[in-house]
Design an enzyme around this catalytic site. Structure first.
Site, PDB file in Angstrom:
ATOM      1  N   THR A  88      15.201 -12.968  51.809  1.00 50.44           N
ATOM      2  CA  THR A  88      15.837 -13.812  50.799  1.00 50.44           C
ATOM      3  C   THR A  88      14.879 -14.706  50.010  1.00 50.44           C
ATOM      4  O   THR A  88      14.874 -14.683  48.781  1.00 50.44           O
ATOM      5  CB  THR A  88      16.919 -14.668  51.469  1.00 50.44           C
ATOM      6  OG1 THR A  88      17.902 -13.769  51.981  1.00 50.44           O
ATOM      7  CG2 THR A  88      17.571 -15.635  50.492  1.00 50.44           C
TER       8      THR A  88
HETATM    9  P1  AMP Z   1      18.161 -14.205  55.175  1.00 50.29           P
HETATM   10  O1  AMP Z   1      19.365 -13.364  55.295  1.00 50.29           O
HETATM   11  O2  AMP Z   1      17.683 -14.689  56.507  1.00 50.29           O
HETATM   12  O3  AMP Z   1      17.044 -13.584  54.381  1.00 50.29           O
HETATM   13  O4  AMP Z   1      18.560 -15.530  54.383  1.00 50.29           O
HETATM   14  C1  AMP Z   1      19.817 -15.724  53.816  1.00 50.29           C
HETATM   15  C2  AMP Z   1      20.297 -17.082  54.155  1.00 50.29           C
HETATM   16  O5  AMP Z   1      19.515 -18.065  53.478  1.00 50.29           O
HETATM   17  C3  AMP Z   1      21.719 -17.311  53.688  1.00 50.29           C
HETATM   18  O6  AMP Z   1      22.584 -17.282  54.799  1.00 50.29           O
HETATM   19  C4  AMP Z   1      21.692 -18.695  53.075  1.00 50.29           C
HETATM   20  O7  AMP Z   1      22.674 -19.518  53.630  1.00 50.29           O
HETATM   21  C5  AMP Z   1      20.313 -19.223  53.378  1.00 50.29           C
HETATM   22  N1  AMP Z   1      19.824 -20.081  52.301  1.00 50.29           N
HETATM   23  C6  AMP Z   1      19.921 -19.868  50.994  1.00 50.29           C
HETATM   24  N2  AMP Z   1      19.404 -20.877  50.262  1.00 50.29           N
HETATM   25  C7  AMP Z   1      18.965 -21.768  51.157  1.00 50.29           C
HETATM   26  C8  AMP Z   1      18.322 -23.043  51.034  1.00 50.29           C
HETATM   27  N3  AMP Z   1      18.048 -23.565  49.845  1.00 50.29           N
HETATM   28  N4  AMP Z   1      18.004 -23.685  52.174  1.00 50.29           N
HETATM   29  C9  AMP Z   1      18.268 -23.122  53.373  1.00 50.29           C
HETATM   30  N5  AMP Z   1      18.873 -21.943  53.548  1.00 50.29           N
HETATM   31  C10 AMP Z   1      19.216 -21.260  52.456  1.00 50.29           C
HETATM   32 ZN    ZN Z   2      19.094 -12.474  50.913  1.00 48.17          ZN
HETATM   33 ZN    ZN Z   3      20.394 -11.928  54.833  1.00 44.86          ZN
END
Ligand code: AMP
Ligand code: ZN
Ligand code: ZN
Length: 416
Positions: free
Chosen positions: A79
């Protein structure tokens, strides 16, 4: 038919632009102030083929009156690296958000993680890139971000005029209403560039897998929020002049509790530090343990390949940045590298991303509609570094150095 008053306005603008250019003045600024808003929307984890399931009528309507393309995510397909690529046009190895979890030899003792507010908002992690909102603010435009990764940090000394601290509990409707409220602001505070972020599709993809009814329902809810936005724009007479770009950061692959590579069977804790686990493992050998760590990881494994950072395949464009961990293991798509105790808590069938960006399951989506775009065009696959120069063009601002290219998008752009 163009009403005469608009034709006159067009003539004055054209004339004004060339007159300004002739005097070396800010033609770029004039062009942008004449254009309508640009809204960049991310639907986290929206795999490209979800668009063909018949569950997202509002996104399909945008594609129908605009353009769509499959989009290759940058490596690693996580992400934060990909959201920063989308707004900088730089791959993670250049912009420095090399993973959701990372260390920096220049910041000893610190670890960047999504859950660590102090690190996520610390400028030092972000300063290798210049996101579009920074360039836009510097060009005199007003920008607003609702939860884009990086938008909570002051980057190069600049923040979006309007921004919010990330709050996962804020509903999709409330996020849309905030964006519409910003567009209702008095002219001096009204943004020209807006970014909007939805995370529910990714969350449901992880918990239930990409082929679940739960995922489809989440995609439908996020799509309804996009419908709320386009209806809000229409009721303000803004829809016709707004360029809307909907993207995702990566796709989603089905995982299973039966497709786990146990971390405990790979390396011993005294050999070094584990940073990321899941579709990829990153490992930093402890001092004096490099040989042991390499012997453990750089051998043949079933369902997984490991490299030294310098030896990663060229198509990943990854391994130069000081923050890339010394050893990187990538699981075969659908497999995960996890501690046993974490694996035991995983759903029997779930989803993950972080796999090879050239696997079709990691393909992201690109949909764009508005006055700058042709209608009903399906483009060949684009690369997500290409979104940044497109945004710069829509905003008529000079782009910062980037690795993208708008030539693949050219066929989808309306003639000026
Ligand atoms: P991932 O699936 O581990 O790559 O990351 C996705 C997660 O990042 C989602 O569940 C979001 O809730 C989280 N996320 C998105 N933006 C932010 C932010 N600014 N701070 C912390 N977490 C975030
Ligand atoms: Zn993502
Ligand atoms: Zn994810």
């Amino acid at each position: 038919m163009t009403p005469p008053v608009l034709r006159l306005l067009g003539f004055l603008l054209l004339f004004g632009l060339s007159a300004c250019a002739g005097h070396g003045m800010g033609s770029v600024q004039m062009a942008s102030s004449a254009a309508g808003p640009v809204i960049l929307i991310s639907v986290d984890g929206f795999r490209s083929d979800y668009l063909d399931r018949g569950i997202t009528p509002h996104m399909s309507a945008l594609a129908g009156r605009g353009v769509r393309a499959d989009m290759r995510a940058a490596f690693p397909t996580k992400t934060f690296p990909n959201h920063y690529t989308l707004v900088t046009g730089l791959r993670p190895d250049r912009h420095g958000l090399v993973d959701n979890v990372m260390q920096d030899p220049e910041l000893p003792g610190r670890v960047f993680r999504l859950g660590d507010r102090a690190e996520v908002t610390a400028p030092v992690w972000w300063n290798d890139g210049t996101p579009i909102w920074v360039s836009a603010e510097r060009a005199g435009l007003t920008t607003a971000t609702l939860f884009w990764p990086g938008s909570e940090a002051e980057i190069d000394g600049v923040r979006p005029t309007h921004w919010r601290t990330f709050d996962q509990t804020m509903s999709a409707e409330a996020r849309v209403d905030q964006v519409l409220a910003w567009l209702d602001a008095p002219a001096a505070e009204r943004p020209t560039f807006l970014a909007l972020y939805f995370d529910e599709v990714d969350t449901y993809g992880h918990h239930y897998g990409p082929d679940s009814a739960e995922l489809n329902a989440a995609a439908a809810r996020t799509d309804a929020a996009i419908g709320r936005l386009t209806e809000g724009l229409e009721s303000r007479n803004l829809l016709g002049q707004t360029n809307i770009v909907v993207v995702s950061d990566h796709g989603m692959a089905e995982t299973s509790r039966d497709r786990v590579i146990a971390l405990e069977d790979l390396v011993s804790p005294e050999d070094g530090q584990v940073l990321s686990t899941g579709p990829h493992l990153t490992f930093e050998p402890a001092e004096g343990r490099q040989a042991q760590a390499e012997a453990a990881l750089l051998r043949d494994h079933e369902h997984m390949t490991c490299w030294r950072k310098a030896d990663l395949p060229a198509r990943f464009a990854y391994g130069q940045h000081r923050r890339v961990a010394s050893l990187f293991c990538l699981a075969e798509t659908g497999w995960e590298i996890l501690p046993r105790e974490v694996a035991a808590r995983r759903p029997v069938v779930g989803g993950a991303h972080g796999f090879d960006p050239d696997d079709p399951t990691m393909t992201a989506v690109f949909v764009a509609a508005g006055p700058a775009f042709q209608s009903g065009v399906a483009l060949p696959r684009i690369d997500n570094v290409d979104v940044y120069p497109l945004l710069a063009r829509l905003l008529a601002i000079g782009p910062a150095p980037h690795q993208g290219n708008t030539s693949a998008l050219e066929a989808g752009l309306a003639q000026d």
